[in-house]
Design a protein around this motif. Structure first.
Motif, PDB file in Angstrom:
ATOM      1  N   THR A  97       0.829  -1.198   0.000  1.00 25.35           N
ATOM      2  CA  THR A  97       0.000   0.000   0.000  1.00 25.35           C
ATOM      3  C   THR A  97       0.867   1.253   0.000  1.00 25.35           C
ATOM      4  O   THR A  97       1.777   1.393   0.822  1.00 25.35           O
ATOM      5  CB  THR A  97      -0.912   0.029   1.244  1.00 25.35           C
ATOM      6  OG1 THR A  97      -1.672  -1.181   1.310  1.00 25.35           O
ATOM      7  CG2 THR A  97      -1.877   1.199   1.162  1.00 25.35           C
ATOM      8  N   VAL A  98       0.583   2.161  -0.925  1.00 23.08           N
ATOM      9  CA  VAL A  98       1.284   3.442  -1.006  1.00 23.08           C
ATOM     10  C   VAL A  98       0.271   4.566  -0.828  1.00 23.08           C
ATOM     11  O   VAL A  98      -0.716   4.642  -1.565  1.00 23.08           O
ATOM     12  CB  VAL A  98       1.998   3.610  -2.370  1.00 23.08           C
ATOM     13  CG1 VAL A  98       2.597   5.010  -2.490  1.00 23.08           C
ATOM     14  CG2 VAL A  98       3.086   2.553  -2.538  1.00 23.08           C
ATOM     15  N   ILE A  99       0.465   5.396   0.178  1.00 25.80           N
ATOM     16  CA  ILE A  99      -0.416   6.536   0.427  1.00 25.80           C
ATOM     17  C   ILE A  99      -0.049   7.667  -0.535  1.00 25.80           C
ATOM     18  O   ILE A  99       1.113   8.026  -0.674  1.00 25.80           O
ATOM     19  CB  ILE A  99      -0.288   7.026   1.880  1.00 25.80           C
ATOM     20  CG1 ILE A  99      -0.736   5.931   2.863  1.00 25.80           C
ATOM     21  CG2 ILE A  99      -1.103   8.308   2.086  1.00 25.80           C
ATOM     22  CD1 ILE A  99      -2.202   5.568   2.780  1.00 25.80           C
ATOM     23  N   LEU A 100      -1.061   8.226  -1.184  1.00 29.95           N
ATOM     24  CA  LEU A 100      -0.883   9.378  -2.070  1.00 29.95           C
ATOM     25  C   LEU A 100      -1.857  10.449  -1.591  1.00 29.95           C
ATOM     26  O   LEU A 100      -3.067  10.319  -1.774  1.00 29.95           O
ATOM     27  CB  LEU A 100      -1.158   8.995  -3.525  1.00 29.95           C
ATOM     28  CG  LEU A 100      -0.882  10.058  -4.590  1.00 29.95           C
ATOM     29  CD1 LEU A 100       0.585  10.469  -4.590  1.00 29.95           C
ATOM     30  CD2 LEU A 100      -1.278   9.543  -5.972  1.00 29.95           C
ATOM     31  N   THR A 101      -1.340  11.480  -0.936  1.00 27.39           N
ATOM     32  CA  THR A 101      -2.212  12.409  -0.223  1.00 27.39           C
ATOM     33  C   THR A 101      -1.621  13.818  -0.204  1.00 27.39           C
ATOM     34  O   THR A 101      -0.475  14.036  -0.600  1.00 27.39           O
ATOM     35  CB  THR A 101      -2.412  11.911   1.223  1.00 27.39           C
ATOM     36  OG1 THR A 101      -3.320  12.768   1.919  1.00 27.39           O
ATOM     37  CG2 THR A 101      -1.081  11.898   1.972  1.00 27.39           C
ATOM     38  N   SER A 102      -2.419  14.753   0.290  1.00 20.41           N
ATOM     39  CA  SER A 102      -1.939  16.129   0.464  1.00 20.41           C
ATOM     40  C   SER A 102      -1.630  16.413   1.932  1.00 20.41           C
ATOM     41  O   SER A 102      -1.168  17.501   2.276  1.00 20.41           O
ATOM     42  CB  SER A 102      -2.998  17.120  -0.044  1.00 20.41           C
ATOM     43  OG  SER A 102      -4.221  16.933   0.641  1.00 20.41           O
ATOM     44  N   PHE A 103      -1.856  15.448   2.809  1.00 22.06           N
ATOM     45  CA  PHE A 103      -1.658  15.644   4.247  1.00 22.06           C
ATOM     46  C   PHE A 103      -0.226  15.341   4.657  1.00 22.06           C
ATOM     47  O   PHE A 103       0.329  14.301   4.311  1.00 22.06           O
ATOM     48  CB  PHE A 103      -2.621  14.756   5.045  1.00 22.06           C
ATOM     49  CG  PHE A 103      -4.057  15.163   4.923  1.00 22.06           C
ATOM     50  CD1 PHE A 103      -4.561  16.233   5.639  1.00 22.06           C
ATOM     51  CD2 PHE A 103      -4.902  14.484   4.051  1.00 22.06           C
ATOM     52  CE1 PHE A 103      -5.897  16.611   5.515  1.00 22.06           C
ATOM     53  CE2 PHE A 103      -6.231  14.858   3.913  1.00 22.06           C
ATOM     54  CZ  PHE A 103      -6.721  15.928   4.648  1.00 22.06           C
ATOM     55  N   THR A 104       0.379  16.263   5.416  1.00 23.12           N
ATOM     56  CA  THR A 104       1.768  16.093   5.847  1.00 23.12           C
ATOM     57  C   THR A 104       1.908  15.954   7.362  1.00 23.12           C
ATOM     58  O   THR A 104       3.025  15.899   7.868  1.00 23.12           O
ATOM     59  CB  THR A 104       2.617  17.292   5.385  1.00 23.12           C
ATOM     60  OG1 THR A 104       2.108  18.503   5.988  1.00 23.12           O
ATOM     61  CG2 THR A 104       2.600  17.436   3.869  1.00 23.12           C
ATOM     62  N   GLU A 105       0.791  15.910   8.096  1.00 21.14           N
ATOM     63  CA  GLU A 105       0.878  15.822   9.553  1.00 21.14           C
ATOM     64  C   GLU A 105       1.583  14.536   9.966  1.00 21.14           C
ATOM     65  O   GLU A 105       1.270  13.448   9.467  1.00 21.14           O
ATOM     66  CB  GLU A 105      -0.516  15.857  10.188  1.00 21.14           C
ATOM     67  CG  GLU A 105      -1.233  17.183  10.034  1.00 21.14           C
ATOM     68  CD  GLU A 105      -2.088  17.222   8.777  1.00 21.14           C
ATOM     69  OE1 GLU A 105      -1.804  16.422   7.858  1.00 21.14           O
ATOM     70  OE2 GLU A 105      -3.010  18.044   8.714  1.00 21.14           O
ATOM     71  N   MET A 106       2.522  14.645  10.887  1.00 25.55           N
ATOM     72  CA  MET A 106       3.295  13.496  11.322  1.00 25.55           C
ATOM     73  C   MET A 106       2.423  12.410  11.957  1.00 25.55           C
ATOM     74  O   MET A 106       2.727  11.226  11.852  1.00 25.55           O
ATOM     75  CB  MET A 106       4.390  13.927  12.314  1.00 25.55           C
ATOM     76  CG  MET A 106       5.539  14.686  11.674  1.00 25.55           C
ATOM     77  SD  MET A 106       6.435  13.741  10.397  1.00 25.55           S
ATOM     78  CE  MET A 106       5.661  14.361   8.887  1.00 25.55           C
TER      79      MET A 106
END
Length: 220
Positions: A89-98
């Motif tokens: 699974t590879v996450i592709l998102t705009s969220f950068t929260e740790m």
């Protein structure tokens, strides 16, 4: 591409049709990567993947958005790890929260890429997942690395089992070999590797091996 080379098959999950179409479009130009399905949210993805599993047609990699209706990316990743552990699974998102990054890695996610990444980076994340490696967006990797300077970071933040896994990673063992060595499932081994990389602020197994040598966990 030779006839013996098998395509890397990809399934795209995003609630925006234009994103799904865009990903599929640029991957069409990559010789050995094929998009074989898509879904608008996590629930639809699980239903379709369960049906594909029944016919022996599961994809190698799922590209997964985080913010979706019905079932979000973290929940979907957890369900995939449980129901179809062979899928990467590879996450592709705009969220950068740790916190989101940590949650994703905890569930054995193989990559975390931002939506403003280049097509080359997305392709690299897909290929890295096939090699059983963790691929992190440069900005994400930098922020994780910064956590090394905090008191909770470093080897002291690892559990006994994670330190043991780190030694095996430094020894060049794959997740499957680690699983055999520790008598655990491959999915559990992959989760341990992802978690220790996140805790150490690292983006690759090679970096983890160097840390293990530097800290004296293994001989150089």
């Amino acid at each position: 591409m030779s006839e013996q080379t098998k395509d890397i098959t990809v399934f795209v999950v995003d609630d925006h049709a234009v994103v799904r179409r865009g990903i599929a479009s640029f991957l069409e130009f990559v010789d050995d990567i094929s998009v074989i399905g898509e879904a608008a949210d996590g629930q639809e993805a699980l239903e379709k993947l369960d049906a594909m599993h029944a016919h022996g047609e599961l994809p190698d990699v799922v590209l997964l958005d985080l913010n979706m209706p019905r079932l979000d990316g973290i929940q979907t990743a957890a369900a995939l790890a449980e129901r179809h552990p062979a899928i990467r699974t590879v996450i592709l998102t705009s969220f950068t929260e740790m916190e989101r990054v940590q949650a994703a890695l905890t569930h054995g996610v193989s990559g975390y890429v931002l939506k403003d990444a280049s097509s080359d980076e997305v392709e690299a994340a897909i290929r890295a997942s096939q090699r059983d490696e963790v691929f992190l967006d440069t900005a994400i990797a930098r922020r994780l690395t910064q956590r090394l300077v905090t008191p909770s970071a470093g080897l002291g933040s690892l559990s006994t089992r994670e330190r043991e896994v780190l030694r095996l990673v430094a020894g060049g063992l794959s997740n499957r070999a680690i699983a055999d060595q520790l008598a655990i499932s491959e999915r559990t081994a992959r989760t341990h590797v992802s978690r220790l990389l996140a805790k150490l602020g690292l983006s690759s197994r090679t970096q983890a091996a160097l840390v293990a040598v530097r800290e004296g966990l293994v001989a150089p």
